[in-house]
Design a protein around this motif. Structure first.
Motif, short mmCIF file in Angstrom:
data_model
loop_
_atom_site.label_atom_id
_atom_site.label_comp_id
_atom_site.label_asym_id
_atom_site.label_seq_id
_atom_site.Cartn_x
_atom_site.Cartn_y
_atom_site.Cartn_z
N LYS A 97 51.78 -37.75 52.78
CA LYS A 97 51.69 -37.00 53.96
C LYS A 97 51.22 -35.38 53.68
O LYS A 97 50.52 -34.83 54.53
N GLY A 98 51.46 -35.06 52.30
CA GLY A 98 50.80 -33.58 52.17
C GLY A 98 49.35 -33.76 52.02
O GLY A 98 48.40 -32.81 52.29
N PHE A 99 48.82 -34.91 51.39
CA PHE A 99 47.30 -35.04 51.27
C PHE A 99 46.51 -35.38 52.79
O PHE A 99 45.61 -34.84 53.12
N GLU A 100 47.48 -35.85 53.66
CA GLU A 100 46.94 -35.91 54.97
C GLU A 100 46.80 -34.72 55.78
O GLU A 100 45.86 -34.55 56.57
N VAL A 101 47.55 -33.77 55.46
CA VAL A 101 47.43 -32.45 55.98
C VAL A 101 46.64 -31.64 55.33
O VAL A 101 46.44 -30.39 55.80
N GLY A 102 46.03 -31.85 54.25
CA GLY A 102 45.05 -31.16 53.57
C GLY A 102 45.34 -30.50 52.21
O GLY A 102 44.24 -29.84 51.69
N ALA A 103 46.47 -30.93 51.38
CA ALA A 103 46.69 -30.41 50.13
C ALA A 103 45.86 -31.08 49.28
O ALA A 103 45.25 -32.13 49.47
N VAL A 104 45.51 -30.37 48.10
CA VAL A 104 44.69 -31.01 47.13
C VAL A 104 45.29 -31.67 45.77
O VAL A 104 44.86 -32.29 45.13
N ASP A 105 46.92 -31.13 45.55
CA ASP A 105 47.54 -31.59 44.68
C ASP A 105 48.98 -31.15 44.81
O ASP A 105 49.43 -30.60 45.66
N TYR A 106 49.71 -31.68 43.79
CA TYR A 106 51.02 -31.51 43.72
C TYR A 106 51.46 -31.17 42.51
O TYR A 106 51.09 -31.41 41.33
#
Length: 384
Positions: A97-106
């Motif tokens: 979900k994070g990558f889907e909203v535009g994050a590049v990493d965790y």
């Protein structure tokens, strides 16, 4: 990083302890802004100078990190700022979900100083690389636009006015610059030379070679009445000046006083001539070798006679090679069928109608999705 090069980070977390930990890890190498809520983060991120990277907690009251990230990516001036999520969530669906909203990493909690520094450094370097590539691409596009303007400037600015002729020209490059070229040599009010040429390949190298033809053709103007000599002169000029390229060309000398066309080609598609008297099409194919390969190549000449109502078509193979969605080429046969059905159109109308037909054939918008440059010259023979 030295102090003069310090990047600005925005750290967003509603837990002061987490902010303290992240700040202690990064404060020696970066300038830090902090926000304790999503709303505050959105205010701070819009304050110039914009942050170079955002470290964003996911689990926050009122507005979670996913929502904040979505709003950031929806704002044009700040959407390119990389966002790294800070989270204790390790489930695959959460990260997806994070990558889907535009994050590049965790970065997972509890924080490892080495991991935090490594991830931040990596994404700052990647952002700088992307920005450098974008700048280089902009410079290249600007140079290509200048090249396009220069190339267009060497094409004829207006169609010659010759008694007994109606001439239409169309020039549609597949990209900013093209390898096609056409030009006229006006001898007098009754005689005209017409050159159509196609450089192998595409883009700037082909365009530069095409631009050479302007000067080379001008040098042939004293014997514009002799197509074989014109092509021979062009060939000698081009030979030895480039590698891995060649040029196909067609040159027609039209004499309205004698009602004749003298024609020579260099590996070029045949001239098509609609004859009103026979209500049929004549292919004129008098081809020598490609230009630019063999300096002593000979070029023979064909001569045909015309009458009012006849129509002459010179073109490059971008027309013939226009493909349908099933990859079938338009080809010479369909071109001749089109000429036969539309021969009664005036030269300008015929040119527009043919381009419309290619658009329908390829199912692309006019000028879009071309696989080659297109040049088209249509000449109607009229009563003088």
């Amino acid at each position: 990083m030295i102090a003069a090069e310090k990047k600005l980070l925005l750290v967003v977390d509603d837990a002061p302890a987490n902010l303290h930990v992240v700040r202690s890890i990064l404060k020696d190498e970066f300038k830090i802004r902090v926000a304790t809520s999503g709303a505050k983060a959105l205010d701070l991120v819009r304050a110039k100078p914009y942050p170079d990277l955002i470290l964003l907690d996911i689990t926050m009251p009122e507005m979670d990190g996913y929502e904040v990230c979505g709003l950031l990516k929806a704002t044009p001036e700040i959407r390119d700022i990389p966002v790294i999520f800070l989270t204790g969530k390790t489930e695959t669906e959460d990260e997806t979900k994070g990558f889907e909203v535009g994050a590049v990493d965790y970065i997972h909690k509890p924080f490892s100083p080495a991991v935090v520094k490594a991830r931040v450094h990596t994404h700052l370097v990647l952002r700088e690389a992307r920005e450098q590539l974008a700048r280089q691409l902009l410079d290249i596009n600007n140079e290509l636009e200048m090249a396009r303007e220069i190339q267009l400037s060497i094409l004829p600015h207006e169609i010659p006015k010759i008694g007994g002729l109606a001439i239409a020209a169309r020039y549609i490059p597949m990209s900013l610059v093209a390898g096609d070229f056409y030009d006229f040599v006006i001898v007098d009010e009754k005689r005209l030379g017409i050159l159509v040429a196609d450089v192998s390949g595409h883009g700037l190298p082909a365009a530069l070679i095409a631009s050479m033809l302007k000067v080379a053709l001008a040098a042939q103007s004293p014997h514009a009445f002799d197509p074989g000599r014109v092509l021979s002169g062009l060939n000698q000029t081009l030979c030895g000046n480039f590698r891995n390229h060649f040029v196909t060309a067609a040159y027609a000398f039209v004499d309205t006083e004698k009602n004749s066309i003298k024609y020579a080609g260099a590996g070029h598609p045949p001239l098509l001539l609609w004859r009103e008297s026979s209500m049929g099409i004549t292919e004129v194919l008098e081809n020598g070798l490609l230009l630019g390969l063999f300096p002593d190549a000979p070029y023979s000449v064909a001569e045909v006679y015309v009458e009012p109502g006849d129509k002459l078509v010179l073109y490059t193979d971008g027309i013939l090679e226009t493909r349908s969605p099933s990859k079938e080429e338009f080809g010479t046969d369909l071109f001749k069928v089109f000429l036969e059905s539309k021969h009664n159109l005036k030269a300008d109308e015929f040119a527009e109608s043919l381009l419309d037909e290619l658009t329908v054939w390829s199912e692309n918008r006019k000028g879009d999705g071309q696989e080659d440059d297109i040049t088209l010259l249509v000449i109607d023979f009229q009563n003088s």
